[in-house]
Write an enzyme that holds these catalytic residues in place. Structure first.
Site, PDB file in Angstrom:
ATOM      1  N   LYS A 188       0.877  -1.164   0.000  1.00 20.78           N
ATOM      2  CA  LYS A 188       0.000   0.000   0.000  1.00 20.78           C
ATOM      3  C   LYS A 188       0.918   1.218   0.000  1.00 20.78           C
ATOM      4  CE  LYS A 188      -2.773   3.362   1.615  1.00 20.78           C
ATOM      5  NZ  LYS A 188      -2.270   4.740   1.925  1.00 20.78           N
ATOM      6  N   GLY A 245       4.603   3.856  11.300  1.00 16.42           N
ATOM      7  CA  GLY A 245       3.896   5.122  11.398  1.00 16.42           C
ATOM      8  C   GLY A 245       3.489   5.414  12.824  1.00 16.42           C
ATOM      9  N   SER A 246       2.366   6.085  12.971  1.00 24.67           N
ATOM     10  CA  SER A 246       1.927   6.538  14.288  1.00 24.67           C
ATOM     11  C   SER A 246       1.386   5.386  15.125  1.00 24.67           C
ATOM     12  CB  SER A 246       0.834   7.597  14.141  1.00 24.67           C
ATOM     13  OG  SER A 246      -0.358   7.013  13.634  1.00 24.67           O
ATOM     14  N   GLY A 249      -2.346   4.886  14.238  1.00 20.57           N
ATOM     15  CA  GLY A 249      -2.554   4.151  12.994  1.00 20.57           C
ATOM     16  C   GLY A 249      -2.163   2.693  13.117  1.00 20.57           C
ATOM     17  N   GLY A 250      -1.025   2.429  13.740  1.00 17.96           N
ATOM     18  CA  GLY A 250      -0.580   1.056  13.882  1.00 17.96           C
ATOM     19  C   GLY A 250      -1.507   0.218  14.729  1.00 17.96           C
ATOM     20  N   GLU A 269       5.854  -0.721  13.653  1.00 15.73           N
ATOM     21  CA  GLU A 269       6.896   0.103  14.256  1.00 15.73           C
ATOM     22  C   GLU A 269       6.284   1.482  14.396  1.00 15.73           C
ATOM     23  OE1 GLU A 269       9.732   3.086  13.524  1.00 15.73           O
ATOM     24  OE2 GLU A 269      10.581   1.538  12.220  1.00 15.73           O
ATOM     25  N   CYS A 306      12.691   7.671  12.962  1.00 14.90           N
ATOM     26  CA  CYS A 306      12.212   6.875  14.087  1.00 14.90           C
ATOM     27  C   CYS A 306      13.262   6.730  15.174  1.00 14.90           C
ATOM     28  CB  CYS A 306      11.756   5.501  13.600  1.00 14.90           C
ATOM     29  SG  CYS A 306      12.922   4.687  12.487  1.00 14.90           S
ATOM     30  N   GLU A 396       6.578  11.089  21.883  1.00 15.30           N
ATOM     31  CA  GLU A 396       7.325  11.531  20.704  1.00 15.30           C
ATOM     32  C   GLU A 396       6.736  12.800  20.100  1.00 15.30           C
ATOM     33  OE1 GLU A 396       8.993   9.588  16.525  1.00 15.30           O
ATOM     34  OE2 GLU A 396       7.110   8.845  17.372  1.00 15.30           O
TER      35      GLU A 396
END
Length: 529
Positions: A188, A245-246, A249-250, A269, A306, A396
């Site tokens: 994606k 990502g965030s 979202g994860g 991650e 990251c 973060e």
């Protein structure tokens, strides 16, 4: 404008280019705010289904290719990626605001990752062959012959990341490790760099065709909003998902995958501040060097990495003033630079406000922004007491901000270390006189991270057999695995034991004569036997 005249904007589903079925988009140049040609297609559930059916059709043949054949395919991808690096870097620079020279280097490093995975495959290390031979005379019960190898999981969905448009994108380590394991991949593509994604997609599709592999080994889809992501995670033919990502979202993808009738792993991650702990002797001896060095590395990729060392912790004592002054001076030299997307810039602005609202004081700032999307480098300072009292300060802020924490003593340093959630990395700066404190700190950090750095910085990270890029939640959703390094392949294989088989029916790596000359564990003894 486009740096490549034959970008079509199509979805790449197997060998076919597929036009839009759910609208289109254009890439945005974050430096100028201008849209770039061409239009890129969005797809939906039907395109996801087509890509995953092709992947499933390809799985048996691809997962059973010879080790030599699969390694040659990975090497070919690397060759083609290097050949395309100039046009890829030029387009990615337009879509991300990152320097073209940096992106060329990223392409070369990513090609190197494909080659290292080719070596892993060629040597058969991913199979982890174990043989326990039959013992018919064993008492009180005979033992049958048992032979184990790792096999590929099945079709893998890779969600491309925004911040590294090559090494964490279409041709990134997730794709490389899944293909090395024998898994077809559906990517994606991230909408922040659709042109760069298409160039990479065409690179790998050409390698698939020239290697004579089934077309479903690779597909690239794109969509708006959450619909296409949900369709990918929900599809019954998917066996694993990766996401960078965030945390929000994860975890949305992770929870969705667990609600499937047949739950599948989602290897995420997500978030990390990569704290750096400066012990007293090291602080007194080289506080200025540590402060300046950390800020220099935190500014890499405009702080959009990251592994950015975002939190610097030191005891208020000899060397603290020098560390603080050097860090502030380095921040003041940092130029405001374009961030990856307007959305990331807005999130950075909110994050720095949250830091100030949490009780931190601004003690240094880089040059003023020139464009709306520029991220200004910022250095904040806060006490250890405040950091402990305000959890938001330990979260973060994605961008060029660093938080300096002034501690009252070593005992408070240990207390603060225990307050951090899971991290991708943690760093210890220590000299000889700090040995006792370092020994006490290490067990605390081992419980909270997958990588501990000593007298260096969290950036850069080597991609190797010994690399761990992972950690306890929320750094990742499964701390047993790494998303970077040769160990990343472990996410996409599972063990199968063949019991009491005739030799001619066994997979080649398990046969008695070891025809591939692989390193195997036989009756507990390692060797090529």
């Amino acid at each position: 404008m486009s740096t490549r005249t034959n970008l079509t904007g199509e979805l790449l589903i197997g060998a076919a280019g597929v036009a839009a079925t759910a609208g289109t988009m254009k890439a945005l140049d974050p430096a100028t705010g201008e849209f770039l040609e061409p239009e890129f297609a969005f797809g939906g559930a039907a395109e996801v289904d087509r890509a995953l059916r092709l992947a499933d059709d390809a799985f048996d043949a691809y997962s059973h290719t010879s080790l030599a054949g699969r390694a040659a395919f990975l090497d070919l991808v690397a060759d083609k990626l290097e050949a395309a690096k100039d046009e890829l870097a030029a387009r990615a620079a337009l879509e991300t605001g990152l320097p073209a020279a940096q992106l060329e280097s990223e392409a070369v490093r990513t090609a190197g990752v494909f080659r290292r995975f080719a070596d892993v495959v060629r040597a058969g290390r991913l199979l982890q062959v174990s043989v326990d031979t039959a013992q018919p005379d064993r008492l009180p019960a005979a033992r049958m012959d048992h032979r184990l190898q790792k096999v590929a999981l099945g079709p893998v969905v890779v969600f491309g990341a925004s911040n590294f448009p090559i090494s964490y994108s279409v041709l990134g380590g997730d794709t490389a490790s899944a293909l090395a394991a024998g898994c077809p991949v559906v990517v994606k593509a991230h909408n922040a760099h659709p042109g760069a994604s298409e160039i990479q997609g065409r690179v790998i599709r050409q390698a698939v065709a020239e290697s004579g592999l089934p077309e479903g080994v690779f597909s690239l889809v794109r969509g708006a909003g959450n619909e296409i992501g949900e369709a990918l995670v929900d599809h019954p033919l998917v066996r694993a998902v990766t996401f960078t990502g965030s945390e929000a979202g994860g975890m949305a993808l992770y929870r969705r995958a667990q609600r499937r009738p047949d739950p599948v792993p989602v290897f995420t991650e997500m978030t990390s501040v990569n704290p750096t702990f400066v012990l007293p002797a090291a602080l007194a001896a080289r506080g200025a060097e540590i402060g300046a060095g950390l800020v220099q590395r935190a500014m890499y990729n405009v702080g959009q990495a990251c592994l950015k060392p975002a939190v610097l912790l030191a005891v208020d004592g000899p060397g603290f003033g020098e560390l603080r002054d050097a860090a502030a001076a380095e921040i003041r030299r940092a130029a405001a630079r374009t961030m990856l997307t307007p959305g990331i810039h807005d999130a950075y602005t909110r994050g720095t406000r949250r830091t100030e609202d949490g009780g931190a004081t601004l003690v240094g700032a880089g040059t003023d922004p020139v464009r709306a999307g520029d991220g200004q480098a910022l250095l904040f300072e806060v006490t250890g007491e405040r950091l402990l009292a305000e959890p938001a300060l330990r979260e973060e802020t994605f961008g060029p901000a660093v938080l300096l924490v002034r501690l009252t003593g070593v005992e408070q340093l240990f207390e603060v270390a225990r307050a951090f959630r899971g991290q991708l990395s943690a760093t210890v700066q220590a000299d000889g006189a700090d040995r006792d404190a370092a020994e006490r700190l290490l067990p605390i950090l081992e419980r909270r991270t997958g990588r501990i750095v000593f007298n260096a910085f969290s950036i850069p990270q080597e991609v190797s057999h010994a690399t761990t890029h992972g950690g306890p939640f929320p750094a990742t959703s499964d701390s047993r695995f790494t998303s970077v390094g040769m160990g990343a392949i472990e996410r996409f294989v599972r063990p199968v034991t063949y019991q009491n088989f005739p030799d001619d029916l066994l997979p080649e790596p398990l046969r008695e004569a070891n025809p591939l000359h692989l390193w195997r564990l036989v009756d507990g003894e390692p060797g090529r036997h």
